[in-house]
Design a protein around this motif. Structure first.
Motif, PDB file in Angstrom:
ATOM      1  N   GLY A  14       0.814  -1.208   0.000  1.00 17.76           N
ATOM      2  CA  GLY A  14       0.000   0.000   0.000  1.00 17.76           C
ATOM      3  C   GLY A  14       0.843   1.251   0.000  1.00 17.76           C
ATOM      4  O   GLY A  14       2.070   1.213   0.024  1.00 17.76           O
ATOM      5  N   ASN A  16       1.058   4.107   2.395  1.00 22.57           N
ATOM      6  CA  ASN A  16       0.591   4.509   3.722  1.00 22.57           C
ATOM      7  C   ASN A  16       1.115   5.870   4.174  1.00 22.57           C
ATOM      8  O   ASN A  16       1.085   6.187   5.361  1.00 22.57           O
ATOM      9  N   ALA A  32       1.224   6.173  -9.410  1.00 23.95           N
ATOM     10  CA  ALA A  32       0.005   5.463  -9.000  1.00 23.95           C
ATOM     11  C   ALA A  32      -1.148   5.806  -9.939  1.00 23.95           C
ATOM     12  O   ALA A  32      -1.916   4.922 -10.340  1.00 23.95           O
ATOM     13  N   MET A  36      -3.737   2.961 -11.620  1.00 21.48           N
ATOM     14  CA  MET A  36      -4.936   2.682 -10.836  1.00 21.48           C
ATOM     15  C   MET A  36      -6.147   3.428 -11.362  1.00 21.48           C
ATOM     16  O   MET A  36      -6.018   4.506 -11.939  1.00 21.48           O
ATOM     17  N   MET A  40      -9.729   3.810  -6.976  1.00 21.63           N
ATOM     18  CA  MET A  40      -8.697   3.157  -6.174  1.00 21.63           C
ATOM     19  C   MET A  40      -7.555   4.106  -5.864  1.00 21.63           C
ATOM     20  O   MET A  40      -6.942   4.010  -4.810  1.00 21.63           O
ATOM     21  N   LYS A  43      -8.712   5.927  -2.781  1.00 23.09           N
ATOM     22  CA  LYS A  43      -8.694   5.050  -1.606  1.00 23.09           C
ATOM     23  C   LYS A  43      -7.271   4.691  -1.201  1.00 23.09           C
ATOM     24  O   LYS A  43      -6.942   4.695  -0.012  1.00 23.09           O
ATOM     25  N   ASN A  44      -6.438   4.354  -2.172  1.00 23.75           N
ATOM     26  CA  ASN A  44      -5.075   3.935  -1.852  1.00 23.75           C
ATOM     27  C   ASN A  44      -4.235   5.065  -1.278  1.00 23.75           C
ATOM     28  O   ASN A  44      -3.467   4.845  -0.343  1.00 23.75           O
ATOM     29  N   LEU A  49      -4.951   2.803   2.316  1.00 21.16           N
ATOM     30  CA  LEU A  49      -5.306   1.390   2.429  1.00 21.16           C
ATOM     31  C   LEU A  49      -4.083   0.501   2.230  1.00 21.16           C
ATOM     32  O   LEU A  49      -3.223   0.793   1.399  1.00 21.16           O
ATOM     33  N   HIS A  51      -3.083  -3.571   1.519  1.00 21.77           N
ATOM     34  CA  HIS A  51      -3.753  -4.723   0.924  1.00 21.77           C
ATOM     35  C   HIS A  51      -2.937  -6.000   1.030  1.00 21.77           C
ATOM     36  O   HIS A  51      -1.708  -5.969   1.059  1.00 21.77           O
ATOM     37  N   ALA A  56      -3.917  -6.403  -3.813  1.00 14.63           N
ATOM     38  CA  ALA A  56      -2.968  -5.491  -4.453  1.00 14.63           C
ATOM     39  C   ALA A  56      -2.883  -5.755  -5.946  1.00 14.63           C
ATOM     40  O   ALA A  56      -2.723  -4.835  -6.741  1.00 14.63           O
ATOM     41  N   ALA A  60      -6.950  -3.268  -6.235  1.00 13.58           N
ATOM     42  CA  ALA A  60      -6.146  -2.113  -5.839  1.00 13.58           C
ATOM     43  C   ALA A  60      -5.255  -1.591  -6.958  1.00 13.58           C
ATOM     44  O   ALA A  60      -4.960  -0.407  -7.022  1.00 13.58           O
ATOM     45  N   PHE A  62      -1.969  -2.453  -7.708  1.00 17.30           N
ATOM     46  CA  PHE A  62      -0.536  -2.312  -7.440  1.00 17.30           C
ATOM     47  C   PHE A  62       0.329  -3.296  -8.207  1.00 17.30           C
ATOM     48  O   PHE A  62       1.461  -2.994  -8.539  1.00 17.30           O
TER      49      PHE A  62
END
Length: 123
Positions: A14, A16, A32, A36, A40, A43-44, A49, A51, A56, A60, A62
């Protein structure tokens, strides 16, 4: 090509930065955004988030491929094998030109803002 471990591992994937009160750098946000869906991406990044490898890779956005924990092949070995498989195509001028076109806007934004963006982390 983004390769990660399977669910049998304790890996969590993720972005973070928000959760630890760090503003995400522009280059990370743009990388990203290129991979994505808008939902997402929000959210990511904004919800920070984290995962499982399966999520992921799936919703998501990733990862492109997972290496099964029971495989005799490690993630690094898989990445090397896949790079070798793609070797001929990524050396073609058309691949290079298409990649530059696909990432032109993000590349220009990152180049234009990189110095200022990095200054935020030096303070």
């Amino acid at each position: 090509l983004r390769i990660g471990p399977s669910a049998g591992t304790k890996a969590k994937i993720g972005l973070n930065e928000i959760a630890i009160n760090v503003s995400p750098p522009i280059f990370m946000t743009e990388m990203a955004r290129a991979k994505m869906s808008p939902q997402m991406l929000n959210k990511n990044i904004l919800h920070a988030l984290v995962h499982s490898p399966e999520k992921a890779m799936g919703e998501a956005g990733f990862l492109d491929e997972l290496v099964d924990e029971d495989s005799k092949e490690s993630v690094i070995e898989c990445a090397i094998r896949r790079a070798q498989e793609l070797g001929d195509i990524v050396q073609q001028p058309a691949f290079h030109e298409a990649k530059l076109l696909m990432r032109k806007e993000a590349r220009e934004l990152v180049k234009r803002t990189l110095a200022e963006d990095m200054d935020r982390y030096r303070k």
